[in-house]
Write a protein that holds these residues in place. Structure first.
Motif: not given
Length: 290
Positions: A103-121
């Motif tokens: 939301a702040a358009y920081s454009l600075r990664p805060a960590g490694s890639a994070l998979p999205a949660p599964r819809w069904e979960d």
């Protein structure tokens, strides 16, 4: 751009530039209604606003009522979630934030890639009601701008505007009497085109890895199963009757071959891959430059 004699109504909304071309100037009342639709859509769906319904979902789980367009949006996302085996998902927001598109358009990664949660979960999307079992960062960017184009088009039709062209930063809906020649932007040089296509009616939308890109190879088209940016495709175009469908399928083409998507959806398409090759449908009657 065709229709040089037409009048343009230009404004900013949902973080992008809009241009609505019409044969005659739009009445002030029509302009006000169009701007109100844009503001309302942003207030409901934006993950960049602290007062939006989507931001409320990110703070706590619960049952959330959304406006009428949520039903069609949810149906389309649910279908594409299944078609792409979870790669295209509205639950990609937290993954985008992790890599810096927050939301702040920081454009600075805060960590490694994070998979999205599964819809069904975590998510039950039933018409206009979304029920979540945990906080979620919803991002409908892959189809939302296209849907907003369609909502504005519906208002123009209801206002008896005879013929118009909506340009939402390159995503186009032509409801005018004449075809429009659309340049296909070069994926590595926005000042150049790789070809052209004639849009006689309906919509054309594009998605490219060079748009909303930052850092070392980071861009906004993420694979929901990994949370990482897609590497194999660099640009896509989709033409369909509705702008929402064209917008969504332009993103889906990063995950699924166009020929496979044609089994479910009626549209035409072009995909440019990272090795410089291209694939396109029989219905994509454009001209690619050599």
């Amino acid at each position: 751009m065709p229709h040089a004699e037409w009048e343009d109504f230009t404004f900013d909304g949902i973080g992008t530039r809009w241009d609505i071309s019409t044969p005659r100037p739009l009445d002030a009342s029509v302009r006000s209604r169009l701007l109100a639709i844009v503001e309302r859509y942003d207030a409901d769906w934006s993950r960049f606003r602290s007062d939006s319904i989507v931001t409320a979902m990110s703070r706590q789980p619960g049952r959330f009522e959304l406006p009428a367009e949520a039903a069609a949006l949810g149906d389309l996302y649910r279908t594409l979630y299944g078609t792409t085996n979870g790669a295209m998902t509205p639950l990609i927001g937290a993954s985008l934030e992790r890599l810096g598109y927050d939301a702040a358009y920081s454009l600075r990664p805060a960590g490694s890639a994070l998979p999205a949660p599964r819809w069904e979960d975590i998510l039950d999307w039933d018409g206009t009601v979304l029920t979540t079992s945990a906080p979620v960062v919803l991002d409908i960017g892959a189809a939302g701008k296209g849907q907003l184009v369609d909502l504005l088009a519906a208002e123009l039709h209801a206002s008896d505007v005879a013929g118009f062209l909506i340009n939402a930063s390159g995503d186009l809906l032509n409801s005018g009497p004449e075809p429009v020649t659309v340049a296909l932007e070069h994926p590595y040089d926005p000042a150049k085109a790789i070809g052209t296509v004639s849009l006689e009616g309906g919509a054309i939308c594009a998605s490219a890895a060079n748009r909303r890109a930052w850092g070392d190879g980071l861009h906004h088209v993420l694979d929901g199963t990994t949370g990482s940016p897609v590497r194999t495709s660099v640009a896509t175009w989709a033409m369909a009757e509705s702008t929402m469908l064209a917008d969504a399928l332009a993103t889906a083409l990063f995950f699924v071959p166009g020929a496979d998507l044609e089994r479910t959806f009626e549209f035409s398409w072009l995909t440019v891959f990272s090795d410089g090759s291209a694939a396109y449908s029989a219905g994509f009657e454009g001209t690619l430059f050599s």
